[in-house]
Design a protein around this motif. Structure first.
Motif, mmCIF file in Angstrom:
data_model
loop_
_atom_site.group_PDB
_atom_site.id
_atom_site.type_symbol
_atom_site.label_atom_id
_atom_site.label_comp_id
_atom_site.label_asym_id
_atom_site.label_seq_id
_atom_site.Cartn_x
_atom_site.Cartn_y
_atom_site.Cartn_z
ATOM 1 N N GLN A 1 16.200 -16.502 68.439
ATOM 2 C CA GLN A 1 16.636 -17.194 69.650
ATOM 3 C C GLN A 1 15.709 -16.872 70.822
ATOM 4 O OE1 GLN A 1 18.894 -19.553 69.938
ATOM 5 N NE2 GLN A 1 19.259 -19.378 67.737
ATOM 6 N N LEU A 2 15.290 -15.614 70.899
ATOM 7 C CA LEU A 2 14.344 -15.231 71.951
ATOM 8 C C LEU A 2 13.006 -15.939 71.752
ATOM 9 C CD1 LEU A 2 13.623 -13.468 74.393
ATOM 10 C CD2 LEU A 2 12.950 -11.689 72.761
ATOM 11 N N ALA A 3 12.548 -16.019 70.505
ATOM 12 C CA ALA A 3 11.271 -16.678 70.224
ATOM 13 C C ALA A 3 11.341 -18.172 70.532
ATOM 14 C CB ALA A 3 10.886 -16.466 68.762
ATOM 15 N N MET A 4 12.511 -18.775 70.349
ATOM 16 C CA MET A 4 12.649 -20.200 70.647
ATOM 17 C C MET A 4 12.599 -20.462 72.152
ATOM 18 S SD MET A 4 12.736 -21.693 67.791
ATOM 19 C CE MET A 4 13.341 -23.320 68.090
ATOM 20 N N SER A 5 12.948 -19.448 72.948
ATOM 21 C CA SER A 5 12.953 -19.658 74.395
ATOM 22 C C SER A 5 11.701 -19.103 75.083
ATOM 23 C CB SER A 5 14.201 -19.013 75.014
ATOM 24 O OG SER A 5 14.151 -17.617 74.832
ATOM 25 N N ASP A 6 10.923 -18.272 74.388
ATOM 26 C CA ASP A 6 9.738 -17.667 75.008
ATOM 27 C C ASP A 6 8.540 -17.881 74.083
ATOM 28 O OD1 ASP A 6 7.848 -16.171 76.309
ATOM 29 O OD2 ASP A 6 9.091 -14.372 76.493
ATOM 30 N N HIS A 7 7.572 -18.657 74.540
ATOM 31 C CA HIS A 7 6.420 -18.996 73.696
ATOM 32 C C HIS A 7 5.563 -17.766 73.364
ATOM 33 C CE1 HIS A 7 4.637 -19.053 77.704
ATOM 34 N NE2 HIS A 7 3.459 -18.874 77.119
ATOM 35 N N ARG A 8 5.584 -16.754 74.211
ATOM 36 C CA ARG A 8 4.787 -15.552 73.932
ATOM 37 C C ARG A 8 5.347 -14.789 72.733
ATOM 38 N NH1 ARG A 8 5.546 -13.289 79.787
ATOM 39 N NH2 ARG A 8 7.594 -13.944 79.084
ATOM 40 N N VAL A 9 6.672 -14.710 72.651
ATOM 41 C CA VAL A 9 7.298 -14.033 71.514
ATOM 42 C C VAL A 9 7.033 -14.824 70.239
ATOM 43 C CG1 VAL A 9 9.487 -13.243 70.535
ATOM 44 C CG2 VAL A 9 9.065 -13.002 72.979
#
Length: 123
Positions: free
Chosen positions: A103-111
């Motif tokens: 979920q974090l990766a879906m909201s943050d392109h750096r992750v």
């Protein structure tokens, strides 16, 4: 009269976060307690005793078979070899952590870029 205006309203309730963190802390510490294992086992023995209503040898053997089966499932054999229940709970925690990371990766392109780089370097 003074008024405070925030242009960034809260997206999470701070009190609810504190309660959920506290419950998580309690759950993690209770989960590792041998006293909790003993209490759960004792409760299962009481329920099995009421259910079987031991009157003969066969009933007592069934009761103790249930007790030993539950003890084998609940108690870890050692720190390096957790019990069946502990393994299942660990897999649930890992799945929850993976979902949160996704979920974090879906909201943050750096992750997402870091995850893709790690995935590509693993191949």
């Amino acid at each position: 009269m003074t008024a405070i205006v925030s242009s960034h309203p809260a997206t999470e309730h701070e009190g609810l976060n504190r309660v959920s963190n506290g419950l998580g802390f309690i759950t993690n510490h209770i989960h590792n307690s041998r006293l909790v294992y003993a209490g759960v086992l004792a409760a299962i023995v009481v329920l099995a005793n009421a259910w079987i209503e031991p009157s003969g040898l066969g009933a007592w053997l069934a009761l103790w078979a249930i007790v030993f089966a539950v003890a084998a499932l609940l108690t870890p054999s050692s720190k390096n070899h957790p019990g069946v229940i502990e393994q299942w709970l660990q897999s649930q925690r890992n799945a929850r952590a993976n979902e949160q990371m996704w979920q974090l990766a879906m909201s943050d392109h750096r992750v997402m870029a870091d995850l893709l780089a790690a995935h590509n370097s693993h191949r």
